[in-house]
Design a protein around this motif. Structure first.
Motif, PDB file in Angstrom:
ATOM      1  N   UNK A 140    -107.347 -31.623 -38.430  1.00 14.21           N
ATOM      2  CA  UNK A 140    -108.350 -32.312 -39.252  1.00 14.21           C
ATOM      3  C   UNK A 140    -109.226 -31.282 -39.953  1.00 14.21           C
ATOM      4  N   UNK A 141    -109.885 -31.655 -41.059  1.00 16.67           N
ATOM      5  CA  UNK A 141    -110.726 -30.688 -41.785  1.00 16.67           C
ATOM      6  C   UNK A 141    -111.772 -30.053 -40.876  1.00 16.67           C
ATOM      7  N   UNK A 142    -111.804 -28.722 -40.906  1.00 10.62           N
ATOM      8  CA  UNK A 142    -112.776 -27.965 -40.111  1.00 10.62           C
ATOM      9  C   UNK A 142    -112.978 -26.616 -40.775  1.00 10.62           C
ATOM     10  N   UNK A 143    -114.186 -26.055 -40.675  1.00 12.65           N
ATOM     11  CA  UNK A 143    -114.415 -24.736 -41.282  1.00 12.65           C
ATOM     12  C   UNK A 143    -113.645 -23.653 -40.541  1.00 12.65           C
ATOM     13  N   UNK A 144    -113.374 -22.564 -41.240  1.00 11.32           N
ATOM     14  CA  UNK A 144    -112.632 -21.430 -40.681  1.00 11.32           C
ATOM     15  C   UNK A 144    -113.555 -20.221 -40.663  1.00 11.32           C
ATOM     16  N   UNK A 145    -113.786 -19.678 -39.473  1.00 10.94           N
ATOM     17  CA  UNK A 145    -114.663 -18.527 -39.319  1.00 10.94           C
ATOM     18  C   UNK A 145    -113.897 -17.222 -39.156  1.00 10.94           C
ATOM     19  N   UNK A 146    -112.626 -17.321 -38.763  1.00 11.93           N
ATOM     20  CA  UNK A 146    -111.839 -16.107 -38.544  1.00 11.93           C
ATOM     21  C   UNK A 146    -110.361 -16.440 -38.492  1.00 11.93           C
ATOM     22  N   UNK A 147    -109.535 -15.383 -38.603  1.00  8.78           N
ATOM     23  CA  UNK A 147    -108.101 -15.549 -38.479  1.00  8.78           C
ATOM     24  C   UNK A 147    -107.692 -15.537 -37.019  1.00  8.78           C
ATOM     25  N   UNK A 148    -106.389 -15.498 -36.788  1.00  8.67           N
ATOM     26  CA  UNK A 148    -105.896 -15.505 -35.408  1.00  8.67           C
ATOM     27  C   UNK A 148    -106.269 -14.198 -34.703  1.00  8.67           C
ATOM     28  N   UNK A 149    -106.734 -14.263 -33.453  1.00  5.70           N
ATOM     29  CA  UNK A 149    -107.199 -13.060 -32.755  1.00  5.70           C
ATOM     30  C   UNK A 149    -106.115 -12.025 -32.444  1.00  5.70           C
ATOM     31  N   UNK A 150    -104.841 -12.385 -32.598  1.00  6.55           N
ATOM     32  CA  UNK A 150    -103.771 -11.406 -32.374  1.00  6.55           C
ATOM     33  C   UNK A 150    -103.311 -10.728 -33.670  1.00  6.55           C
ATOM     34  N   UNK A 151    -103.817 -11.193 -34.803  1.00  3.20           N
ATOM     35  CA  UNK A 151    -103.352 -10.648 -36.084  1.00  3.20           C
ATOM     36  C   UNK A 151    -104.204  -9.441 -36.478  1.00  3.20           C
ATOM     37  N   UNK A 152    -103.602  -8.259 -36.594  1.00  6.53           N
ATOM     38  CA  UNK A 152    -104.368  -7.043 -36.914  1.00  6.53           C
ATOM     39  C   UNK A 152    -104.718  -6.953 -38.406  1.00  6.53           C
ATOM     40  N   UNK A 153    -105.511  -7.882 -38.853  1.00  9.96           N
ATOM     41  CA  UNK A 153    -105.892  -7.948 -40.268  1.00  9.96           C
ATOM     42  C   UNK A 153    -107.294  -8.518 -40.367  1.00  9.96           C
ATOM     43  N   UNK A 154    -108.032  -8.085 -41.391  1.00  8.73           N
ATOM     44  CA  UNK A 154    -109.356  -8.639 -41.680  1.00  8.73           C
ATOM     45  C   UNK A 154    -109.418  -8.978 -43.162  1.00  8.73           C
ATOM     46  N   UNK A 155    -110.431  -9.757 -43.530  1.00  8.35           N
ATOM     47  CA  UNK A 155    -110.640 -10.097 -44.940  1.00  8.35           C
ATOM     48  C   UNK A 155    -112.077  -9.816 -45.349  1.00  8.35           C
ATOM     49  N   UNK A 156    -112.220  -9.278 -46.564  1.00  8.26           N
ATOM     50  CA  UNK A 156    -113.536  -9.181 -47.187  1.00  8.26           C
ATOM     51  C   UNK A 156    -113.727 -10.437 -48.024  1.00  8.26           C
ATOM     52  N   UNK A 157    -114.817 -11.181 -47.783  1.00  3.28           N
ATOM     53  CA  UNK A 157    -115.167 -12.247 -48.715  1.00  3.28           C
ATOM     54  C   UNK A 157    -116.438 -11.793 -49.427  1.00  3.28           C
ATOM     55  N   UNK A 158    -116.384 -11.832 -50.742  1.00  3.62           N
ATOM     56  CA  UNK A 158    -117.468 -11.302 -51.567  1.00  3.62           C
ATOM     57  C   UNK A 158    -118.029 -12.444 -52.413  1.00  3.62           C
TER      58      UNK A 158
END
Length: 328
Positions: free
Chosen positions: A114-132
């Protein structure tokens, strides 16, 4: 009679060939070699099959977390037995480092939730995102874009609609640089206390001006100042957008020193982190060092879309990472 004679000659020749010791030896060698190869293949193949289960990493389903809300799924891994055998067959021995893996999709995907906000990706994925988030700070954008280009980093820029309307050339420049464009409302209101009609208008108007400027509509929405209520997330979903928040905040709008900003991020950065920033002087000054520090932690930096994909960030799965995964 002639036919009988021909058949007789063929029979005699066949008998002599079969009875010939050299022929028997040749056939025996072929059979022996084939049997040896078959046994070798079966033995190695069987060993790979037997060992494959202990290297299996189950897929992780997308879920709604009580604290972190929507968490994307993550592909699992299993040994590709045929491909692994092909890599090992020359030596004929089981070699752990030659194992080949293939990815296994989870049963529950982000779009199933169901619709829900996303605060982070999966904790096993070695990746990050910059949101500007961009509604001001034009003077710092060229330096930031140059630094991102230097390090081959793609970010997700959330643009305010009226800013795009006023500075379409800058919006196009960001898009042309290969960055992802998101929706950051039109007038930057507090959506938590805005009416449903106002919320939808802010989203739709911004999507319209962004599409008119760069040719495509956003698929991600970032509420101004991170202020929202559940209805905001639902309306965004109805407008075909996921709602993005963050797990690491640079607090760059307070104008910290570059060192403070870098230490703030590096003390909190993690697998799947969504790092919030704006076009400010401290961000522009610290971005180069920040990218280097993050990459030194073996973390990739990519867009929100890439961060939230279920695919693992690398095709090969090293034994060292596998062991780390098993420990966790």
């Amino acid at each position: 009679m002639k036919k009988m004679s021909v058949f007789g000659i063929i029979f005699v020749m066949a008998f002599m060939m079969v009875s010939n010791p050299l022929t028997n030896e040749f056939i025996s060698k072929i059979k022996g070699n084939s049997l040896e190869v078959s046994i070798e293949k079966d033995s190695l193949y069987h060993e790979i099959v037997l060992n494959s289960e202990k290297y299996k990493v189950p897929a992780s389903d997308a879920k709604i977390d009580k604290i972190w809300k929507a968490i994307p799924g993550y592909n699992g891994l299993k040994v590709d037995i045929e491909a692994s055998y092909k890599k090992m067959k020359e030596s004929g021995e089981f070699e752990e480092e030659k194992l080949v893996f293939k990815q296994v999709k989870p049963a529950v995907h982000l779009e199933d939730l169901p619709p829900a906000p996303i605060y982070k990706g999966h904790p096993d994925k070695p990746m990050v995102s910059f949101i500007i988030n961009v509604a001001w700070g034009n003077e710092y954008l060229p330096d930031m874009l140059a630094t991102l280009k230097k390090h081959h980093v793609s970010a997700t820029f959330f643009l305010e609609g009226r800013w795009v309307q006023k500075y379409p050339e800058l919006a196009q420049m960001i898009a042309d640089a290969g960055h992802e464009i998101g929706n950051h409302s039109f007038t930057h209101p507090d959506l938590k206390v805005s009416s449903a009609a106002k919320i939808r208008q802010e989203m739709m108007k911004t999507n319209g001006v962004i599409k008119a400027t760069i040719g495509s509509s956003p698929v991600w929405f970032a509420p101004p100042s991170g202020s929202y209520r559940d209805e905001v997330v639902t309306i965004a979903a109805e407008e075909k957008m996921g709602t993005i928040m963050w797990s690491v905040d640079t607090v760059d709008w307070q104008k910290p020193s570059p060192d403070v900003l870098i230490n703030r991020v590096m003390s909190k950065v993690h697998n799947g982190a969504i790092i919030l920033m704006h076009p400010t002087s401290p961000t522009a000054q610290s971005l180069d060092r920040l990218i280097i520090r993050i990459k030194q932690k073996q973390l990739q930096i990519n867009t929100i879309t890439e961060l939230l994909k279920e695919e693992r960030s690398v095709d090969s799965f090293s034994m060292e990472k596998m062991k780390d995964h098993k420990k966790d």
